[in-house]
Design a protein around this motif. Structure first.
Motif, PDB file in Angstrom:
ATOM      1  N   ARG A 119      -4.569   2.907  -1.221  1.00  0.00           N
ATOM      2  CA  ARG A 119      -4.463   1.993  -1.319  1.00  0.00           C
ATOM      3  C   ARG A 119      -4.425   0.695   0.146  1.00  0.00           C
ATOM      4  O   ARG A 119      -4.848  -0.565   0.049  1.00  0.00           O
ATOM      5  CB  ARG A 119      -2.925   1.357  -2.299  1.00  0.00           C
ATOM      6  CG  ARG A 119      -2.591   2.056  -3.300  1.00  0.00           C
ATOM      7  CD  ARG A 119      -1.529   1.843  -4.109  1.00  0.00           C
ATOM      8  NE  ARG A 119      -1.123   0.842  -3.855  1.00  0.00           N
ATOM      9  CZ  ARG A 119      -0.354   0.047  -3.926  1.00  0.00           C
ATOM     10  NH1 ARG A 119       1.293   1.321  -4.213  1.00  0.00           N
ATOM     11  NH2 ARG A 119       0.647  -1.060  -4.088  1.00  0.00           N
ATOM     12  N   GLU A 174      -3.699   8.250  -3.000  1.00  0.00           N
ATOM     13  CA  GLU A 174      -3.193   7.121  -3.582  1.00  0.00           C
ATOM     14  C   GLU A 174      -3.109   6.456  -2.912  1.00  0.00           C
ATOM     15  O   GLU A 174      -3.462   4.740  -2.750  1.00  0.00           O
ATOM     16  CB  GLU A 174      -2.267   7.187  -4.834  1.00  0.00           C
ATOM     17  CG  GLU A 174      -2.586   5.766  -5.267  1.00  0.00           C
ATOM     18  CD  GLU A 174      -1.297   5.219  -6.146  1.00  0.00           C
ATOM     19  OE1 GLU A 174      -1.283   4.369  -7.398  1.00  0.00           O
ATOM     20  OE2 GLU A 174      -1.093   7.189  -7.601  1.00  0.00           O
ATOM     21  N   TRP A 211       0.754  -1.131  -0.184  1.00  0.00           N
ATOM     22  CA  TRP A 211      -0.054   0.356   0.326  1.00  0.00           C
ATOM     23  C   TRP A 211       0.298   1.493   0.063  1.00  0.00           C
ATOM     24  O   TRP A 211       0.054   2.631  -0.254  1.00  0.00           O
ATOM     25  CB  TRP A 211      -1.040   0.143   1.136  1.00  0.00           C
ATOM     26  CG  TRP A 211      -0.190   0.733   3.083  1.00  0.00           C
ATOM     27  CD1 TRP A 211       0.315  -1.073   3.425  1.00  0.00           C
ATOM     28  CD2 TRP A 211       0.596   1.003   2.971  1.00  0.00           C
ATOM     29  NE1 TRP A 211       0.368  -1.208   4.443  1.00  0.00           N
ATOM     30  CE2 TRP A 211       0.622   0.858   4.321  1.00  0.00           C
ATOM     31  CE3 TRP A 211       0.263   2.102   3.161  1.00  0.00           C
ATOM     32  CZ2 TRP A 211       1.377   1.618   5.510  1.00  0.00           C
ATOM     33  CZ3 TRP A 211       0.682   3.257   4.199  1.00  0.00           C
ATOM     34  CH2 TRP A 211       1.406   3.083   5.354  1.00  0.00           C
ATOM     35  N   ALA A 239       1.399   3.193  -6.986  1.00  0.00           N
ATOM     36  CA  ALA A 239       1.240   1.889  -7.288  1.00  0.00           C
ATOM     37  C   ALA A 239       1.670   1.694  -8.683  1.00  0.00           C
ATOM     38  O   ALA A 239       2.884   0.227  -8.245  1.00  0.00           O
ATOM     39  CB  ALA A 239      -0.743   1.605  -7.397  1.00  0.00           C
TER      40      ALA A 239
END
Length: 171
Positions: free
Chosen positions: A159, A155, A51, A55
């Protein structure tokens, strides 16, 4: 920055607060998972690469001594093999309530921030995550904001949410 800047994205439940003249950034996020699950994912060296960071980068945990005085170092690699390393020291850990650590991007050494992450139980088995990042100067804080950290942070927290919300459902 003339006024307090608060950015909220309703789809990811993340709020960032950046006030002019201050040395800090405050981030809040509600996870639909129990506090112990969120804390565990936040501190587990085996889960961190799943995470942490954007990504499109591969993240590896070089060191993660998750204890007061322990050192951490994560390396993110882009598709060309370029490495971006980050490091710090854990100063305080109180499971599942709080993590206090430093954060430094090795690409710009000497600009260390102190991060305090708290995990608060709220109604319905959810967790309110609050992070207060205190920088050595307003200029350092403003440079971090200008670096595009907000999109990377969103992000990263999205995640993390996917992992803890899946684990929380099994909890």
């Amino acid at each position: 920055m003339a006024d307090r800047t608060t950015t909220t994205n309703k789809t990811d439940k993340t709020e960032l607060i950046v006030e002019p003249g201050r040395h800090d950034i405050v981030v809040t996020r509600v996870f639909d998972a129990p506090r112990d699950v969120v804390y565990a994912a936040f501190t587990d060296p085996d889960l961190i690469p799943t995470w942490w960071g954007p990504a499109q980068y591969e993240t590896t945990v070089d060191r993660a001594e998750v204890r007061p005085g322990g050192v951490w170092r994560y390396i993110s690699r882009d598709e060309h093999g370029t490495e971006y390393a980050f490091k710090g020291v854990y100063h305080d850990l109180v499971a599942p309530e709080r993590v206090v650590s430093t954060f430094e991007f090795e690409g710009v050494p000497g600009h260390v921030e102190l991060d305090t992450a708290t995990f608060e139980e709220i109604d319905g088995g959810k967790t309110k995550y609050t992070s207060v990042s205190v920088f050595q100067s307003v200029e350092d804080r403003d440079a971090m904001v200008a670096s595009g950290m907000e999109s990377g942070l969103r992000e990263t927290l999205n995640r993390l949410a996917k992992i803890v919300e899946r684990s929380g459902a099994d909890h």
